[in-house]
Scaffold this active site. Structure first.
Site, short mmCIF file in Angstrom:
data_model
loop_
_atom_site.label_atom_id
_atom_site.label_comp_id
_atom_site.label_asym_id
_atom_site.label_seq_id
_atom_site.Cartn_x
_atom_site.Cartn_y
_atom_site.Cartn_z
N ASN A 10 0.87 -1.18 0.00
CA ASN A 10 0.00 0.00 0.00
C ASN A 10 0.91 1.23 0.00
OD1 ASN A 10 -1.76 2.08 0.59
ND2 ASN A 10 -2.24 1.36 2.67
N LYS A 12 0.03 4.27 -0.10
CA LYS A 12 -0.60 5.42 0.57
C LYS A 12 -0.46 6.68 -0.29
CE LYS A 12 0.04 3.14 4.95
NZ LYS A 12 0.15 3.21 6.39
N HIS A 96 -9.34 0.95 5.57
CA HIS A 96 -8.03 1.13 6.20
C HIS A 96 -8.18 2.05 7.41
CE1 HIS A 96 -3.90 2.41 6.85
NE2 HIS A 96 -3.54 1.32 6.20
N GLU A 98 -6.56 4.47 8.40
CA GLU A 98 -6.40 5.90 8.10
C GLU A 98 -7.70 6.47 7.54
OE1 GLU A 98 -2.79 5.38 5.84
OE2 GLU A 98 -1.81 4.77 7.71
N GLU A 168 -5.00 -5.22 10.83
CA GLU A 168 -3.95 -4.22 11.02
C GLU A 168 -4.16 -3.50 12.35
OE1 GLU A 168 -2.14 -2.98 7.02
OE2 GLU A 168 -3.89 -1.73 7.33
N GLY A 174 2.84 1.95 10.84
CA GLY A 174 3.78 3.05 10.68
C GLY A 174 4.54 3.41 11.95
N SER A 214 3.73 -2.49 10.26
CA SER A 214 5.19 -2.58 10.36
C SER A 214 5.76 -3.93 9.94
CB SER A 214 5.64 -2.20 11.77
OG SER A 214 5.26 -0.87 12.06
P1 PGA Z 1 3.13 0.06 7.68
O1 PGA Z 1 1.64 0.29 7.10
O2 PGA Z 1 3.64 -1.20 7.04
O3 PGA Z 1 3.88 1.28 7.29
O4 PGA Z 1 2.99 -0.09 9.16
C1 PGA Z 1 0.76 -0.78 6.96
C2 PGA Z 1 -0.56 -0.30 6.41
O5 PGA Z 1 -1.01 0.79 6.79
O6 PGA Z 1 -1.18 -0.99 5.59
#
Ligand code: PGA
Length: 251
Positions: A10, A12, A96, A98, A168, A174, A214
């Site tokens: 992803n 983003k 997601h 976010e 997640e 992140g 992560s």
């Molecule tokens: P990350 O993000 O690997 O940077 O933790 C995962 C995601 O948001 O899908």
């Protein structure tokens, strides 16, 4: 149950046209000959078409980072399932954290998106996950049950072929903090059991459940070794070709 691993990147809100094409080309190159697992990229909408060209002829699947439930209409800022398929997209990330947290997408909107995606033939990569506060308050399973039930409400059992669930934990996204393999496996097994109750065991056994939060080259192998972890949804490490290629080639 033989579930085909899925390694999804992803991107983003990263990459303009030039860096997207370069990154896609490098990932396409390292995916050559990878036939026992699915590789997928979800770039920003603005580069879907270019990335599709770069990946043409490769086995890398393309996804959008969200999708509307309608085919067209007055939905400023949205992308429709047919827009995604028209550029070669096969999947969409939905729900997601976010989207849920920053843009306040609620359970009903997310459910409409999931239903819309499968209706138009896209694979819905449906994300769920608890916050740190919820985990520390011992509410992880309660929150996940609510999210899974609401997100998949009204999805017909036969449409579950088009659904991938991504667990997640919000506190791991992140942050560099990964759920331990035991924590992730525990939740994945819980989600699978829930799917068996909501649909049936065969369906639950065939749905892929990805872990995200992560995921890095140095933790992918142990996560992927867990019986209920069928893949990874990768953010940060998917922006670095070398890291993502290592993740694709998990052992
Ligand atoms: P990350 O993000 O690997 O940077 O933790 C995962 C995601 O948001 O899908």
């Amino acid at each position: 149950m033989n579930r085909r691993p899925l390694l999804a990147g992803n991107w983003k809100m990263h990459t303009t046209v030039i860096d997207a094409c370069q990154l896609a080309a490098e990932i396409g190159k390292c995916s050559v000959g990878v036939t026992d697992r699915d590789v997928l990229l979800a770039p920003p909408y603005t580069v879907l078409s270019e990335v599709a060209h770069v990946l043409h002829g490769s086995n890398v699947l393309l996804a959008s980072q969200n999708v509307c439930w309608e085919e067209q209409g007055a939905f400023t800022g949205e992308i429709s399932p047919t827009m995604v398929t028209s550029v070669g997209g096969r999947a969409a990330i939905i729900g997601h954290s976010e989207r849920r947290q920053i843009f306040h997408e609620d359970a009903e909107i997310i459910n409409r998106r999931v239903q819309g995606a499968v209706k138009f033939g896209l694979i819905a990569i449906f994300c769920v996950g608890e916050t740190l506060e919820e985990r520390e308050g011992d509410r992880t399973f309660e929150v996940l049950e609510e999210q899974v039930k609401a997100g998949l409400a009204g999805v017909a059992p036969e449409s579950m072929k088009k659904v991938v669930v991504a667990y997640e934990p919000v506190w791991a996204i992140g942050t560099g903090k990964t759920a331990t393999k035991e924590q992730a496996q525990e939740v994945h097994a819980f989600i699978r059991k829930l799917l068996a109750e909501m649909f049936e065991k065969d369906i639950a056994d065939s749905v892929r459940i990805l872990y995200g939060g992560s995921v890095k080259p140095d933790n992918v192998d142990e996560l992927m070794a867990q019986p209920d972890i069928d893949g990874a949804l990768v953010g940060g490490a998917a922006l670095d070709a070398e890291s993502f290629c290592r993740i694709i080639n998990f052992s």
